[in-house]
Motif scaffolding. Structure first.
Motif, PDB file in Angstrom:
ATOM      1  N   ASP A 155      16.305  51.067  28.434  1.00 23.77           N
ATOM      2  CA  ASP A 155      17.932  49.624  28.752  1.00 23.77           C
ATOM      3  C   ASP A 155      17.471  49.030  28.864  1.00 23.77           C
ATOM      4  O   ASP A 155      18.370  48.003  28.760  1.00 23.77           O
ATOM      5  N   MET A 156      15.953  48.320  29.638  1.00 25.88           N
ATOM      6  CA  MET A 156      16.618  47.050  30.619  1.00 25.88           C
ATOM      7  C   MET A 156      14.679  46.138  30.201  1.00 25.88           C
ATOM      8  O   MET A 156      13.969  47.664  30.786  1.00 25.88           O
ATOM      9  N   ARG A 167       6.397  36.097  23.636  1.00 23.85           N
ATOM     10  CA  ARG A 167       5.157  37.656  22.951  1.00 23.85           C
ATOM     11  C   ARG A 167       5.725  38.380  22.052  1.00 23.85           C
ATOM     12  O   ARG A 167       5.267  38.814  21.269  1.00 23.85           O
ATOM     13  N   PHE A 168       6.967  38.986  23.225  1.00 20.34           N
ATOM     14  CA  PHE A 168       7.684  39.592  22.191  1.00 20.34           C
ATOM     15  C   PHE A 168       7.762  39.825  20.896  1.00 20.34           C
ATOM     16  O   PHE A 168       8.059  40.201  20.058  1.00 20.34           O
ATOM     17  N   GLU A 169       8.731  38.312  21.289  1.00 23.90           N
ATOM     18  CA  GLU A 169       9.487  37.957  19.575  1.00 23.90           C
ATOM     19  C   GLU A 169       8.276  37.644  18.652  1.00 23.90           C
ATOM     20  O   GLU A 169       8.823  38.110  17.776  1.00 23.90           O
ATOM     21  N   PRO A 176      14.482  41.789  22.694  1.00 21.17           N
ATOM     22  CA  PRO A 176      14.782  43.379  22.429  1.00 21.17           C
ATOM     23  C   PRO A 176      15.756  43.548  21.625  1.00 21.17           C
ATOM     24  O   PRO A 176      16.867  42.647  22.373  1.00 21.17           O
ATOM     25  N   ARG A 177      16.896  44.550  21.255  1.00 26.25           N
ATOM     26  CA  ARG A 177      17.768  44.818  20.704  1.00 26.25           C
ATOM     27  C   ARG A 177      17.936  45.410  21.886  1.00 26.25           C
ATOM     28  O   ARG A 177      19.792  45.727  21.699  1.00 26.25           O
ATOM     29  N   THR A 178      17.490  45.599  22.679  1.00 29.99           N
ATOM     30  CA  THR A 178      18.765  45.817  23.795  1.00 29.99           C
ATOM     31  C   THR A 178      18.682  45.320  24.869  1.00 29.99           C
ATOM     32  O   THR A 178      17.766  43.862  25.091  1.00 29.99           O
ATOM     33  N   ALA A 179      18.648  45.471  26.609  1.00 27.87           N
ATOM     34  CA  ALA A 179      19.089  44.617  27.288  1.00 27.87           C
ATOM     35  C   ALA A 179      18.383  44.130  27.186  1.00 27.87           C
ATOM     36  O   ALA A 179      16.831  44.857  28.045  1.00 27.87           O
ATOM     37  N   HIS A 180      18.124  42.575  28.139  1.00 29.39           N
ATOM     38  CA  HIS A 180      16.605  41.507  28.506  1.00 29.39           C
ATOM     39  C   HIS A 180      16.650  40.889  29.067  1.00 29.39           C
ATOM     40  O   HIS A 180      18.105  40.324  29.007  1.00 29.39           O
TER      41      HIS A 180
END
Length: 390
Positions: A155-156, A167-169, A176-180
């Motif tokens: 969720d976050m 790095r995630f991207e 993230p397509r969810t909240a970040h």
């Protein structure tokens, strides 16, 4: 408006290093703000220090401290640990399951993947973890596959540095397509008290884990290069890890053993007081607390330009950083630092401490994390998307 306290369960593997420090700070701060907090982590690591810390915290963590055996790498013990984590969540009925590191991310988020209508929210702080494996390797491909799968159960995302968000991207292919959001690590006001070096017996300090990613072998080679020039600084090496015996043998083979004293992990300020300059020769980092703490205490620093360390040094000091795995550059930085007048290097360290004071604050970190939880909970209850921020 006074908002009700939250029930928060922190899930992670090893009570060691910067991840452990982060969880302790966040959990303690949340409990002090009236939230009900619990911890679920490994029972086989951490040693006496973790036992002592948990003994102290047990009085304020109302949801308790639960420890079960966990392995660092995927193994059969994961099934038992995952079962225990799921049972604990069922008993505690938390509002938030906050997962830390790659193994904590699996234990806390995998059940949520199969429970889309859950009332609780999952938050995830990678702390480097899966994102520090070499791109293209079999391990990296496996762990990135797991991260993509578990994104849907998160969720976050709470990134502790802009570096790990990047790095995630880069590795997942998108933010993230969810909240970040990025909530930077923070340290307490007491940690900005400068250390007293009047009784320092060592020129240099390394403090951290003794494993390949930390680059201690590069430091030993740099000491050997300096010795050939007639420069023989004494160094205190504080830490433990899988490469300890190998590194001790390397100091003998390189002819610098008499300059090196190895010591077990202990309080950082005690180590800083015994030394004049800290050296961190890492090959990989996230946003290391050891750099934050040393910088805040106005300890002269030599560090490699990896991970989020550049975020700590900031634009005024980033030019002083050196590349990893570069023995001549590290030897040159040590030589130049030790040759500088003491007052010059202390003035530079004090300026860096002020940079850290303005950006990395403990209260800001704790409040930012709780605010993210509340946004995620509101989004889950209303069916809308939680607010995302940089």
């Amino acid at each position: 408006m006074n908002e009700p306290p939250l029930r928060i369960l922190h899930v992670f593997r090893a009570p060691l290093g910067g991840l452990f420090r982060h969880v302790l700070d966040v959990a303690r701060g949340q409990a002090e703000r009236g939230h009900e907090v619990g911890i679920f982590c490994d029972a086989t690591t951490g040693g006496a220090r973790a036992d002592a810390v948990f003994g102290e915290l047990s009085e304020i963590l109302s949801l308790g401290i639960t420890r079960v055996p966990m392995s660092r790498y995927p193994s059969a013990t994961d099934f038992a640990a995952l079962r225990e984590a799921n049972a604990l969540r069922g008993r505690l009925q938390p509002d938030v399951v906050h997962c830390h590191g790659s193994k904590g991310g699996v234990y806390g988020r995998l059940p949520a993947l199969f429970d889309p209508g859950r009332r609780y929210v999952t938050a995830y702080t990678p702390h480097g973890g899966s994102f520090n494996y070499k791109p293209g390797s079999a391990q990296h491909r496996l762990y990135m596959g797991v991260e993509r799968l578990l994104e849907r159960a998160t969720d976050m995302f709470l990134f502790e540095s802009r570096f790990i968000a990047g790095r995630f991207e880069a590795y997942i292919g998108h933010l993230p397509r969810t909240a970040h959001r990025v909530v930077l690590n923070g340290i307490s006001p007491a940690e900005f008290e400068p250390v007293d070096h009047s009784q320092a017996a060592f020129d240099l300090l390394y403090l951290g884990e003794l494993r390949a990613a930390k680059g201690v072998d590069t430091l030993i080679l740099a000491l050997a290069a300096l010795r050939r020039e007639g420069v023989t600084p004494r160094i205190l090496i504080v830490g433990s890890g899988p490469d300890e015996a190998q590194l001790k043998a390397m100091t003998v083979a390189q002819g610098v053993a008499e300059q090196c004293v190895f010591a077990p992990p202990g309080p950082i300020r005690q180590a800083l007081e015994q030394t004049r300059v800290m050296v961190i020769p890492s090959r990989a980092e996230s946003l290391p607390y050891v750099i934050l703490e040393a910088a805040a205490a106005a300890q002269p620093l030599i560090a490699t330009h990896v991970g989020g360390i550049g975020e700590i040094f900031g634009p005024r000091h980033r030019h002083r950083m050196i590349p990893p795995d570069d023995v001549p550059a590290l030897a040159g930085a040590i030589r130049a630092m030790l040759a500088r007048p003491v007052q010059d290097r202390q003035d530079e360290a004090a300026d860096l401490a002020e940079t850290v004071r303005q950006t990395f604050r403990l209260d800001t970190m704790i409040d930012g994390v709780v605010s993210a939880y509340r946004d995620a909970l509101a989004a889950r209850r209303t069916g809308r998307s939680a607010v995302t921020s940089a």
